[in-house]
Design a protein around this motif. Sequence first.
Motif, PDB file in Angstrom:
ATOM      1  N   ALA A 136       0.616  -0.324   0.312  1.00 42.15           N
ATOM      2  CA  ALA A 136       0.252  -0.269  -0.487  1.00 42.15           C
ATOM      3  C   ALA A 136       1.039   1.107   0.070  1.00 42.15           C
ATOM      4  O   ALA A 136       2.674   1.202   0.048  1.00 42.15           O
ATOM      5  N   SER A 137       0.061   2.505  -0.200  1.00 43.12           N
ATOM      6  CA  SER A 137       0.917   3.286  -0.123  1.00 43.12           C
ATOM      7  C   SER A 137       1.909   3.836   0.981  1.00 43.12           C
ATOM      8  O   SER A 137       3.074   4.493   0.640  1.00 43.12           O
ATOM      9  N   HIS A 138       1.603   3.665   2.063  1.00 45.78           N
ATOM     10  CA  HIS A 138       2.257   3.995   3.529  1.00 45.78           C
ATOM     11  C   HIS A 138       2.861   2.464   4.258  1.00 45.78           C
ATOM     12  O   HIS A 138       2.226   2.103   4.916  1.00 45.78           O
ATOM     13  N   GLY A 139       3.166   0.980   3.546  1.00 51.27           N
ATOM     14  CA  GLY A 139       3.421   0.244   4.049  1.00 51.27           C
ATOM     15  C   GLY A 139       2.536  -1.355   2.888  1.00 51.27           C
ATOM     16  O   GLY A 139       3.308  -1.838   2.006  1.00 51.27           O
ATOM     17  N   PHE A 140       1.950  -1.572   3.596  1.00 45.41           N
ATOM     18  CA  PHE A 140       0.894  -2.899   2.791  1.00 45.41           C
ATOM     19  C   PHE A 140      -0.189  -3.256   3.721  1.00 45.41           C
ATOM     20  O   PHE A 140      -0.363  -2.300   5.102  1.00 45.41           O
ATOM     21  N   ARG A 141      -1.395  -3.625   3.216  1.00 46.65           N
ATOM     22  CA  ARG A 141      -2.171  -4.151   3.619  1.00 46.65           C
ATOM     23  C   ARG A 141      -2.822  -5.962   3.253  1.00 46.65           C
ATOM     24  O   ARG A 141      -2.134  -5.750   2.627  1.00 46.65           O
TER      25      ARG A 141
ATOM     26  N   ARG B  83      10.880  -4.229  -0.030  1.00 46.82           N
ATOM     27  CA  ARG B  83      11.548  -3.478   0.518  1.00 46.82           C
ATOM     28  C   ARG B  83      12.514  -3.108  -0.845  1.00 46.82           C
ATOM     29  O   ARG B  83      13.418  -2.956  -1.651  1.00 46.82           O
ATOM     30  N   GLU B  84      12.762  -4.823  -0.883  1.00 42.73           N
ATOM     31  CA  GLU B  84      14.465  -5.314  -1.957  1.00 42.73           C
ATOM     32  C   GLU B  84      13.409  -5.431  -2.999  1.00 42.73           C
ATOM     33  O   GLU B  84      13.789  -4.621  -4.105  1.00 42.73           O
ATOM     34  N   ASP B  85      11.578  -5.694  -3.437  1.00 43.88           N
ATOM     35  CA  ASP B  85      11.769  -5.627  -4.712  1.00 43.88           C
ATOM     36  C   ASP B  85      11.148  -4.152  -5.173  1.00 43.88           C
ATOM     37  O   ASP B  85      10.455  -3.752  -6.304  1.00 43.88           O
ATOM     38  N   GLY B  86      11.074  -3.363  -4.623  1.00 41.08           N
ATOM     39  CA  GLY B  86      11.815  -1.404  -4.434  1.00 41.08           C
ATOM     40  C   GLY B  86       9.767  -1.478  -4.904  1.00 41.08           C
ATOM     41  O   GLY B  86       9.623  -0.437  -5.651  1.00 41.08           O
ATOM     42  N   VAL B  87       9.007  -2.040  -4.622  1.00 39.73           N
ATOM     43  CA  VAL B  87       7.431  -1.367  -4.963  1.00 39.73           C
ATOM     44  C   VAL B  87       7.523  -0.456  -4.147  1.00 39.73           C
ATOM     45  O   VAL B  87       6.552   0.442  -5.249  1.00 39.73           O
ATOM     46  N   TRP B  88       7.558   0.133  -3.681  1.00 39.39           N
ATOM     47  CA  TRP B  88       6.559   1.862  -3.042  1.00 39.39           C
ATOM     48  C   TRP B  88       7.754   3.075  -3.834  1.00 39.39           C
ATOM     49  O   TRP B  88       7.181   3.150  -4.701  1.00 39.39           O
ATOM     50  N   ARG B  89       9.556   2.449  -3.825  1.00 40.20           N
ATOM     51  CA  ARG B  89       9.865   3.670  -5.353  1.00 40.20           C
ATOM     52  C   ARG B  89       9.398   3.362  -6.338  1.00 40.20           C
ATOM     53  O   ARG B  89       9.249   4.191  -6.952  1.00 40.20           O
ATOM     54  N   ARG B  90       9.079   2.317  -6.905  1.00 44.27           N
ATOM     55  CA  ARG B  90       8.568   2.102  -8.487  1.00 44.27           C
ATOM     56  C   ARG B  90       7.003   1.627  -8.781  1.00 44.27           C
ATOM     57  O   ARG B  90       6.655   2.014  -9.607  1.00 44.27           O
ATOM     58  N   GLY B  91       6.332   2.389  -7.450  1.00 47.01           N
ATOM     59  CA  GLY B  91       4.950   2.354  -7.723  1.00 47.01           C
ATOM     60  C   GLY B  91       4.059   1.562  -7.959  1.00 47.01           C
ATOM     61  O   GLY B  91       3.668   1.477  -8.653  1.00 47.01           O
ATOM     62  N   GLY B  92       4.603  -0.314  -7.602  1.00 49.25           N
ATOM     63  CA  GLY B  92       4.323  -1.236  -7.924  1.00 49.25           C
ATOM     64  C   GLY B  92       2.809  -1.572  -6.983  1.00 49.25           C
ATOM     65  O   GLY B  92       3.181  -3.168  -6.460  1.00 49.25           O
TER      66      GLY B  92
END
Length: 366
Positions: free
Chosen positions: A60-65, A355-364
């Motif tokens: 999610a935008s700030h962490g996970f759901r 974090r390793e997958d960069g989901v927040w950085r890359r918008g995943g």
Amino acid sequence: MREESAATLPAPPAGQPAIDGVSTSRSAAPAAPFRLGRRNAYAALDLGTNNCRLLIAEAASHGFRVIDAFSRIVRLGEGLGTSDRLSEAAILRTLEALRICRSKMETRGVVRAKIIATEACRLAVNGADFVERVRTQVGLDLEIVDRQTEAYLAVTGCAALADPYAESVVIFDIGGGSTEIAWLDGAATNPSTDPTLRIRAWDSLPVGVVTLAERHGGAEVTRLMFEGMVEEVADLLARFAIRAAPAANARHFHLLGTSGTVTTLAAMHLRLVRYERRRVDGLWMSDGEVSDAIDDLLDTRLDQRADNPCIGRDRADLVLAGCAILEAIRRAFPSERLRIADRGLREGLLMNMMREDGVWRRGGHR
């Protein structure tokens, strides 16, 4: 809990992992690869000495759901206080719980999973054999993590609850077979920074609620027996207490604890009729409130604890051993306040994978 449909693709050839941590050695689940711009389900499974816990979540935008969860007391480490082997009865209970976890991961279309085992498997001479049975009979690749990894995961999972103005925090995780404890030095000036970078000292004590209760007794605990448990833990804690001695002198210092022990104390303090995570996770308790809750538990009989819906029959004989571990920590690091966390290793695993997958950085995520 909201249901989510998950896209699936054909499974890879037999013998290849369908998802990280999930083997395809038997009837593998189809799994979707990681893709940007779609909802990707992650799974974190923590198999401890006492509990089997699973979380499945999406970024999610700030962490996970969280989209699914499972928890069952399996007592995998039952008897390890006096023996060096996992019993067949404990193994069968655990395999049944793990099959449920695998089914949930299949249903949710998990793209990546991390499945770990802790102290029971570290200690048992047949721990490696058990891991192989999990792989062949359930289809899950179980990793036995070392003590440092477990301590760092506890910090990663809980650190967001630390007071940002506290210049020192002691975080602890009371498990079934071990207790992880870490000293975080310096204020959390940037919430997005990896909290493990603040670790100044850590330790993993070879004692948990199951092993301590088996050695001292957990059914009917007198105050004299309780003090004996506290003293045993204090001896094991002494080396860390010396290294982290400056912690309690820092401005706004506090303790931050995660485990069934501290969440039970919080529920009792709140006088909950049934356990409510949303009211417990993040609760602040004063030193006096913690003492009162422990005193109240010491005055109860086993049947009273078993009938308490916030404790239950599976943990009625373990909770006072957990309180003894907590008491030893409180005496080593006096604090006016304790923050309660109903989160831990699984949350740390999820955060690390995302974090390793960069989901927040890359918008995943979306």
